[in-house]
Design a protein around this motif. Structure first.
Motif, PDB file in Angstrom:
ATOM      1  N   LYS A  39       0.971  -1.158   0.077  1.00 51.03           N
ATOM      2  CA  LYS A  39      -0.104   0.082  -0.098  1.00 51.03           C
ATOM      3  C   LYS A  39       0.765   1.201   0.066  1.00 51.03           C
ATOM      4  O   LYS A  39       1.990   1.136   0.573  1.00 51.03           O
ATOM      5  CB  LYS A  39      -0.712   0.042   1.070  1.00 51.03           C
ATOM      6  CG  LYS A  39      -0.337   0.216   2.566  1.00 51.03           C
ATOM      7  CD  LYS A  39      -1.394   0.219   3.475  1.00 51.03           C
ATOM      8  CE  LYS A  39      -0.661   0.414   5.027  1.00 51.03           C
ATOM      9  NZ  LYS A  39      -1.633   0.379   6.194  1.00 51.03           N
ATOM     10  N   THR A  40       0.372   2.250  -0.697  1.00 51.92           N
ATOM     11  CA  THR A  40       1.041   3.458  -0.694  1.00 51.92           C
ATOM     12  C   THR A  40       0.398   4.652  -0.779  1.00 51.92           C
ATOM     13  O   THR A  40      -1.115   4.587  -1.116  1.00 51.92           O
ATOM     14  CB  THR A  40       1.883   3.499  -2.045  1.00 51.92           C
ATOM     15  OG1 THR A  40       2.871   4.682  -1.934  1.00 51.92           O
ATOM     16  CG2 THR A  40       1.179   3.386  -3.248  1.00 51.92           C
ATOM     17  N   THR A  41       0.661   5.868  -0.746  1.00 54.81           N
ATOM     18  CA  THR A  41      -0.033   6.918  -0.784  1.00 54.81           C
ATOM     19  C   THR A  41       0.408   7.966  -1.927  1.00 54.81           C
ATOM     20  O   THR A  41       1.603   7.655  -2.452  1.00 54.81           O
ATOM     21  CB  THR A  41       0.022   7.766   0.627  1.00 54.81           C
ATOM     22  OG1 THR A  41       1.164   8.267   0.956  1.00 54.81           O
ATOM     23  CG2 THR A  41      -0.473   7.004   1.699  1.00 54.81           C
ATOM     24  N   HIS A  42      -0.512   9.065  -2.161  1.00 55.92           N
ATOM     25  CA  HIS A  42       0.101   9.912  -3.043  1.00 55.92           C
ATOM     26  C   HIS A  42       1.237  10.779  -2.671  1.00 55.92           C
ATOM     27  O   HIS A  42       2.106  11.226  -3.267  1.00 55.92           O
ATOM     28  CB  HIS A  42      -1.098  10.978  -3.322  1.00 55.92           C
ATOM     29  CG  HIS A  42      -2.318  10.476  -4.290  1.00 55.92           C
ATOM     30  ND1 HIS A  42      -1.844   9.990  -5.605  1.00 55.92           N
ATOM     31  CD2 HIS A  42      -3.593  10.145  -3.930  1.00 55.92           C
ATOM     32  CE1 HIS A  42      -2.989   9.611  -6.201  1.00 55.92           C
ATOM     33  NE2 HIS A  42      -3.973   9.464  -5.053  1.00 55.92           N
ATOM     34  N   GLN A  43       1.462  10.916  -1.183  1.00 54.93           N
ATOM     35  CA  GLN A  43       2.241  11.651  -0.668  1.00 54.93           C
ATOM     36  C   GLN A  43       3.771  10.774  -1.015  1.00 54.93           C
ATOM     37  O   GLN A  43       4.705  11.326  -1.093  1.00 54.93           O
ATOM     38  CB  GLN A  43       1.970  11.761   0.784  1.00 54.93           C
ATOM     39  CG  GLN A  43       3.245  12.603   1.514  1.00 54.93           C
ATOM     40  CD  GLN A  43       3.061  12.954   3.149  1.00 54.93           C
ATOM     41  OE1 GLN A  43       1.973  12.493   3.672  1.00 54.93           O
ATOM     42  NE2 GLN A  43       3.700  13.836   3.729  1.00 54.93           N
ATOM     43  N   ASP A  44       3.582   9.481  -0.894  1.00 49.73           N
ATOM     44  CA  ASP A  44       4.866   8.610  -1.112  1.00 49.73           C
ATOM     45  C   ASP A  44       5.357   8.522  -2.374  1.00 49.73           C
ATOM     46  O   ASP A  44       6.464   8.804  -2.533  1.00 49.73           O
ATOM     47  CB  ASP A  44       4.495   6.963  -0.723  1.00 49.73           C
ATOM     48  CG  ASP A  44       4.127   6.832   1.084  1.00 49.73           C
ATOM     49  OD1 ASP A  44       4.725   7.625   1.825  1.00 49.73           O
ATOM     50  OD2 ASP A  44       3.432   5.986   1.217  1.00 49.73           O
TER      51      ASP A  44
END
Length: 389
Positions: A111-116
């Motif tokens: 899982k990842t975020t736009h920030q990452d």
């Protein structure tokens, strides 16, 4: 009856004796003519290369020594250049490793975020730009011409068999030595290394200290300069150290096992070290690529069983030894071939050692080692020119 007066010897001679005297004079002239012809033939067949051969070899050795110093300096600067480039590469590699670790963590978490993603894009862009800059990196190298002075080499017409101590310069300065300083000293041709308690000090030609470093390794028995290493070698009671004349860094030679040492000297390829014991030995160590043991030259080859070596100096493929007799307290000097230790000559001065004085010898320009002893309190400083033959 005398007929004439000889103007040469102011004697009155009769005609018969005058003719005989004239014939004798002519015979002298003929003999002189023959002798001048012989001398002329000798001059014509004189081998100039043979006359200057030894001096030419000294010039060539000086050139080789200079080449060695230049090569060592060149290698140091190449290593410095490599280090600077590798530091830049290492810095980018560490940054890239951190990104790879972050990617691994995100992949494992699934899982990842736009920030990452934004952070990774920014980091990748920075590294990409840094690597492009690195690929186009150039280092500014500023060099200065090597200026040679004609005084670097002084050529004089001398007789190799004469030792003219009157040609030595007058004492122009005294280096006062504090209590607790060890007596040994060594010269590299430009600088003088002396122990001034508690420091090892490097003096210039004007007897001024140009740099120094703390010496905390115990007694110093002897010192010498190695052209091959471009470093001073300092002999402790049981250990041997290399001193970098530029940085004054001290490094113990760990490839040499402990012994009770007394004196040391260097050829272009070998370090000679004498042991401090009755029936002394001379240990030989190769200098390059690392200092390693070669062989031990023992009694009775180097000295008798009731003698021990107190000083050793190398010059022109020979070793000069100062040897003391334990029971007679007498000192003698001998010259030996450095490879075979075959004795060339022995000199027995009228000296009886009744005090605890350090005896050493050095080589003069005429190839004759000369005795010297050092005062414990001060050293009279003469010119620091090299005295190798």
């Amino acid at each position: 009856m005398s007929r004439s007066l000889c103007h040469c010897c102011q004697q009155n001679l009769c005609l018969q004796h005058f003719n005989e005297y004239n014939k004798l004079s002519i015979s002298h002239l003929n003999r002189f003519n023959n002798e001048t012809n012989i001398l002329d033939d000798r001059l014509k067949t004189l081998n100039i290369l043979k006359i200057i051969g030894n001096s030419r070899r000294k010039l060539e050795q000086w050139r080789e020594d200079c080449y060695t110093k230049i090569d060592l300096f060149f290698e140091q600067k190449c290593q410095e250049l490599d280090r600077l480039a590798n530091e830049k590469v290492h810095q980018q590699r560490e940054e890239l490793n951190r990104i790879q670790i972050k990617l691994t963590e995100l992949n494992n978490a699934q899982k990842t975020t736009h920030q990452d993603i934004d952070l990774l894009i920014s980091k990748m862009s920075q590294i990409r730009s840094s690597i492009m800059d690195l690929e186009e990196t150039c280092f500014k190298i500023t060099t200065h011409p090597l200026i040679l002075d004609d005084t670097f080499i002084d050529i004089k017409n001398t007789n190799d068999h004469e030792v003219n101590l009157s040609s030595l310069s007058h004492t122009y300065k005294a280096i006062h030595r504090p209590e607790g300083g060890f007596q040994s000293l060594a010269c590299d041709g430009q600088h003088l290394l002396i122990h001034q308690h508690p420091n090892l000090c490097l003096f210039d030609r004007d007897a001024n200290i140009i740099t120094q470093t703390l010496w905390s390794y115990g007694e110093i028995r002897d010192m010498c300069w190695s052209v091959t290493l471009g470093q001073f070698i300092v002999l402790g009671a049981n250990s041997i150290f290399c001193i970098n004349e530029n940085t004054m860094s001290i490094k113990e030679v760990d490839t040499i096992r402990e012994q009770n040492w007394i004196s040391c000297t260097c050829s272009e390829t070998v370090l000679f070290v004498a042991t401090n014991e009755c029936a002394s030995s001379i240990m030989e160590y190769i200098l390059f690529p690392v200092i390693e043991f070669v062989r031990e030259r023992k009694h009775p080859l180097v000295c008798k069983k009731d003698e021990f070596i107190v000083g050793v100096i190398y010059n022109n493929a020979n070793l000069a030894l100062m040897v003391m007799n334990m029971f007679k307290k007498s000192i003698h000097m001998e010259l030996r071939n450095a490879k075979t230790l075959e004795r060339i000559w022995l000199f027995q001065p009228d000296i009886v050692c009744t005090q605890k004085i350090t005896f050493r010898c050095c080589s003069l320009t005429c190839d004759h080692p000369s005795r010297q002893k050092f005062s414990k309190t001060r050293l009279n400083a003469k010119s620091f020119s090299t005295v190798s033959g």
